[in-house]
Design an enzyme around this catalytic site. Structure first.
Site, PDB file in Angstrom:
ATOM      1  N   ASP A  24       0.849  -1.187   0.000  1.00  0.00           N
ATOM      2  CA  ASP A  24       0.000   0.000   0.000  1.00  0.00           C
ATOM      3  C   ASP A  24       0.890   1.245   0.000  1.00  0.00           C
ATOM      4  O   ASP A  24       1.903   1.302   0.700  1.00  0.00           O
ATOM      5  CB  ASP A  24      -0.926   0.000   1.218  1.00  0.00           C
ATOM      6  CG  ASP A  24      -2.059   0.996   1.079  1.00  0.00           C
ATOM      7  OD1 ASP A  24      -3.219   0.551   0.918  1.00  0.00           O
ATOM      8  OD2 ASP A  24      -1.787   2.218   1.119  1.00  0.00           O
ATOM      9  N   ILE A  25       0.478   2.247  -0.746  1.00  0.00           N
ATOM     10  CA  ILE A  25       1.276   3.472  -0.886  1.00  0.00           C
ATOM     11  C   ILE A  25       1.281   4.297   0.410  1.00  0.00           C
ATOM     12  O   ILE A  25       2.175   5.124   0.614  1.00  0.00           O
ATOM     13  CB  ILE A  25       0.730   4.292  -2.083  1.00  0.00           C
ATOM     14  CG1 ILE A  25       1.784   5.224  -2.632  1.00  0.00           C
ATOM     15  CG2 ILE A  25      -0.529   5.058  -1.721  1.00  0.00           C
ATOM     16  CD1 ILE A  25       1.434   5.800  -3.998  1.00  0.00           C
ATOM     17  N   HIS A  44     -10.296  -5.287  -3.603  1.00  0.00           N
ATOM     18  CA  HIS A  44      -8.982  -5.526  -3.002  1.00  0.00           C
ATOM     19  C   HIS A  44      -9.139  -5.935  -1.550  1.00  0.00           C
ATOM     20  O   HIS A  44     -10.068  -5.510  -0.876  1.00  0.00           O
ATOM     21  CB  HIS A  44      -8.082  -4.290  -3.111  1.00  0.00           C
ATOM     22  CG  HIS A  44      -8.707  -3.032  -2.613  1.00  0.00           C
ATOM     23  ND1 HIS A  44      -9.630  -2.318  -3.355  1.00  0.00           N
ATOM     24  CD2 HIS A  44      -8.564  -2.349  -1.452  1.00  0.00           C
ATOM     25  CE1 HIS A  44     -10.011  -1.257  -2.678  1.00  0.00           C
ATOM     26  NE2 HIS A  44      -9.391  -1.255  -1.505  1.00  0.00           N
ATOM     27  N   GLU A 100     -12.383   3.284  -1.416  1.00  0.00           N
ATOM     28  CA  GLU A 100     -11.979   4.414  -2.257  1.00  0.00           C
ATOM     29  C   GLU A 100     -11.635   3.996  -3.680  1.00  0.00           C
ATOM     30  O   GLU A 100     -11.891   4.745  -4.622  1.00  0.00           O
ATOM     31  CB  GLU A 100     -10.772   5.124  -1.629  1.00  0.00           C
ATOM     32  CG  GLU A 100     -11.130   5.831  -0.321  1.00  0.00           C
ATOM     33  CD  GLU A 100      -9.932   6.474   0.345  1.00  0.00           C
ATOM     34  OE1 GLU A 100      -8.804   6.271  -0.144  1.00  0.00           O
ATOM     35  OE2 GLU A 100     -10.137   7.158   1.360  1.00  0.00           O
ATOM     36  N   VAL A 101     -11.028   2.850  -3.825  1.00  0.00           N
ATOM     37  CA  VAL A 101     -10.615   2.396  -5.162  1.00  0.00           C
ATOM     38  C   VAL A 101     -11.603   1.320  -5.627  1.00  0.00           C
ATOM     39  O   VAL A 101     -11.751   0.279  -4.972  1.00  0.00           O
ATOM     40  CB  VAL A 101      -9.179   1.828  -5.143  1.00  0.00           C
ATOM     41  CG1 VAL A 101      -8.802   1.319  -6.536  1.00  0.00           C
ATOM     42  CG2 VAL A 101      -8.190   2.887  -4.681  1.00  0.00           C
ATOM     43  N   HIS A 139      -7.069  -5.778   1.998  1.00  0.00           N
ATOM     44  CA  HIS A 139      -5.931  -5.236   2.748  1.00  0.00           C
ATOM     45  C   HIS A 139      -5.393  -6.347   3.648  1.00  0.00           C
ATOM     46  O   HIS A 139      -6.163  -7.018   4.341  1.00  0.00           O
ATOM     47  CB  HIS A 139      -6.368  -4.079   3.651  1.00  0.00           C
ATOM     48  CG  HIS A 139      -6.851  -2.860   2.929  1.00  0.00           C
ATOM     49  ND1 HIS A 139      -6.082  -1.725   2.798  1.00  0.00           N
ATOM     50  CD2 HIS A 139      -8.034  -2.589   2.323  1.00  0.00           C
ATOM     51  CE1 HIS A 139      -6.781  -0.797   2.140  1.00  0.00           C
ATOM     52  NE2 HIS A 139      -7.963  -1.301   1.847  1.00  0.00           N
TER      53      HIS A 139
END
Ligand code: AMP
Length: 120
Positions: A33-34, A104, A99-100, A106
């Protein structure tokens, strides 16, 4: 909601945006994760175009679901998290804080993670 092929994770899958790759197989890609929220914070995404957990669980073929679930476990083991443990999270939709709009998971680990749900 229709799948947006220009969402950031779709662009990562196409190689248009770089990522710090952790794992890849036929079904999944995993990358750091960024904006990590734990010592280990990795995102695992299916290669197929699914908006959310709801979309994936409803419409993905069994082989893709099986392959993806296996990949999530393999990523955790590759990172050495199977023994100390870890947390999986799938934010879904508005109330879930997603948000995306590409499904996905996490994967958090590397410390005792504390309470289960953050209020905000
Ligand atoms: P969510 O709220 O579940 O949709 O989480 C989206 C996650 O994607 C956030 O934790 C972001 O930090 C992460 N993220 C956004 N853009 C990137 C990127 N280019 N590379 C890696 N992680 C990203």
């Amino acid at each position: 909601m229709a799948y947006d092929p220009n969402n950031v994770f779709a662009r990562i899958l196409r190689g248009e945006i770089p990522c710090k790759k952790v794992y890849e197989d036929d079904f999944a890609l995993a990358f750091h994760d960024i904006a990590p929220q734990a010592p280990v914070h990795v995102l695992v995404i299916p290669k197929g175009a699914y908006v959310s957990w709801d979309d994936f669980s409803k419409t993905a073929p069994d082989a893709e679901i099986g392959g993806f679930i296996r990949a999530v476990g393999a990523v955790a083991r590759q990172l050495g998290l199977d023994e100390p443990g870890y947390r999986l999270l799938a934010n879904t939709g508005r109330d879930g804080g997603q948000e995306v709009p590409h499904f996905h998971i996490h994967l958090f680990g590397g410390r005792v993670l504390g309470r289960m749900v953050a209020a905000d």
